[in-house]
Design a protein around this motif. Structure first.
Motif, mmCIF file in Angstrom:
data_model
loop_
_atom_site.group_PDB
_atom_site.id
_atom_site.type_symbol
_atom_site.label_atom_id
_atom_site.label_comp_id
_atom_site.label_asym_id
_atom_site.label_seq_id
_atom_site.Cartn_x
_atom_site.Cartn_y
_atom_site.Cartn_z
ATOM 1 N N GLU A 174 0.877 -1.170 0.000
ATOM 2 C CA GLU A 174 0.000 0.000 0.000
ATOM 3 C C GLU A 174 0.908 1.212 0.000
ATOM 4 O OE1 GLU A 174 -2.717 0.111 3.256
ATOM 5 O OE2 GLU A 174 -3.764 1.894 2.520
ATOM 6 N N ILE A 221 -4.856 3.500 -2.633
ATOM 7 C CA ILE A 221 -6.117 2.755 -2.634
ATOM 8 C C ILE A 221 -7.329 3.684 -2.739
ATOM 9 C CG2 ILE A 221 -5.147 0.807 -1.388
ATOM 10 C CD1 ILE A 221 -6.539 1.829 1.119
ATOM 11 N N ARG A 230 -0.015 -4.252 2.433
ATOM 12 C CA ARG A 230 -1.418 -3.981 2.135
ATOM 13 C C ARG A 230 -2.323 -4.774 3.072
ATOM 14 N NH1 ARG A 230 -4.090 -3.269 -3.817
ATOM 15 N NH2 ARG A 230 -6.130 -2.564 -3.093
ATOM 16 N N GLY A 264 -6.478 -0.400 6.764
ATOM 17 C CA GLY A 264 -6.520 0.774 5.911
ATOM 18 C C GLY A 264 -6.413 2.092 6.642
#
Lengths: 110, 114
Positions: A32, A51, A92, B100
């Motif tokens: 990522e 992303i 990621r 994330g």
């Protein structure tokens, strides 16, 4: 081992000119990628991440897995874009440590 | 608070002195990271906490470096018997635990060992 390379320590452009800050990476897994920015006397802050596929302050960056690159681009540089820019990666799907490049100091001249 | 807070902002230590650097993360952030940034370099990972658990300390350069986060909020990075090569900016970052999530950084503590 993972590595982030920013080949340019310094980049100077004129206001209104296009700018591209280069970032290459090596990583054996699925990465990522991020761009962080540090304006003068301010803290390091997230600019964008691959992303999200978004444009922030006119900047975009596309992950090119074939070339293992994540270059940051802006078509028309502004004086307020002058700052230190760091490319970074992490594994990621994780919320884990970042590996940073050494940074590129962008100066936009009037 | 509004963001990650670090103190002191600047610290000058004599060689051999012990120092303690403090980090107040954003309230509710589970993950906390310490990075070291030498002059002209990018930040380099030192250690990582999830709540009070230190899950990774692989980046600590020597056993003179020690970090703790006893109650899962405030963290302290301690450097014993400081050396000149320890001179750097020490950055703290925090984030939520979700996949994330991205890290929010503090202003850093600039340590100068003389």
């Amino acid at each position: 081992a993972q590595r982030v390379t920013q080949p340019e320590k310094l980049l100077s452009v004129f206001k209104g000119a296009p700018v591209e800050l280069k970032c290459n990476y090596s990583y054996s897994g699925s990465p990522e990628l991020f761009w962080y920015v540090q304006y003068s006397r301010q803290r390091l802050q997230l600019l964008l991440r691959h992303i999200s596929r978004e444009s922030i302050k006119g900047f975009t960056a596309d992950l090119n897995k074939g070339e293992t690159s994540f270059h940051l681009k802006k078509p028309f540089a502004q004086e307020e874009d002058s700052a230190m820019y760091y490319c970074a990666l992490r594994r990621r799907g994780s919320n884990y440590k970042l590996t940073f490049g050494k940074g590129t100091l962008l100066t936009v001249n009037p | 608070g509004a963001g990650v807070s670090q103190s002191p902002r600047y610290k000058v230590a004599k060689r051999g002195q012990d120092v303690a650097l403090r980090c107040d993360p954003i309230s509710g952030h589970v993950s906390l990271f310490w990075y070291q940034q030498a002059l002209g370099q990018g930040p380099e990972f030192l250690t990582y906490f999830q709540n009070e658990a230190q899950l990774d300390k692989s980046g600590l350069p020597s056993d003179r470096f020690f970090a703790e986060r006893p109650e899962g909020s405030v963290s302290t990075l301690k450097i014993q018997r400081t050396q000149q090569e320890d001179s750097a900016v020490y950055l703290c970052a925090s984030s939520t635990s979700g996949v994330g999530a991205w890290a929010f950084f503090g202003q850093g503590t600039r340590l100068t060992v003389v």
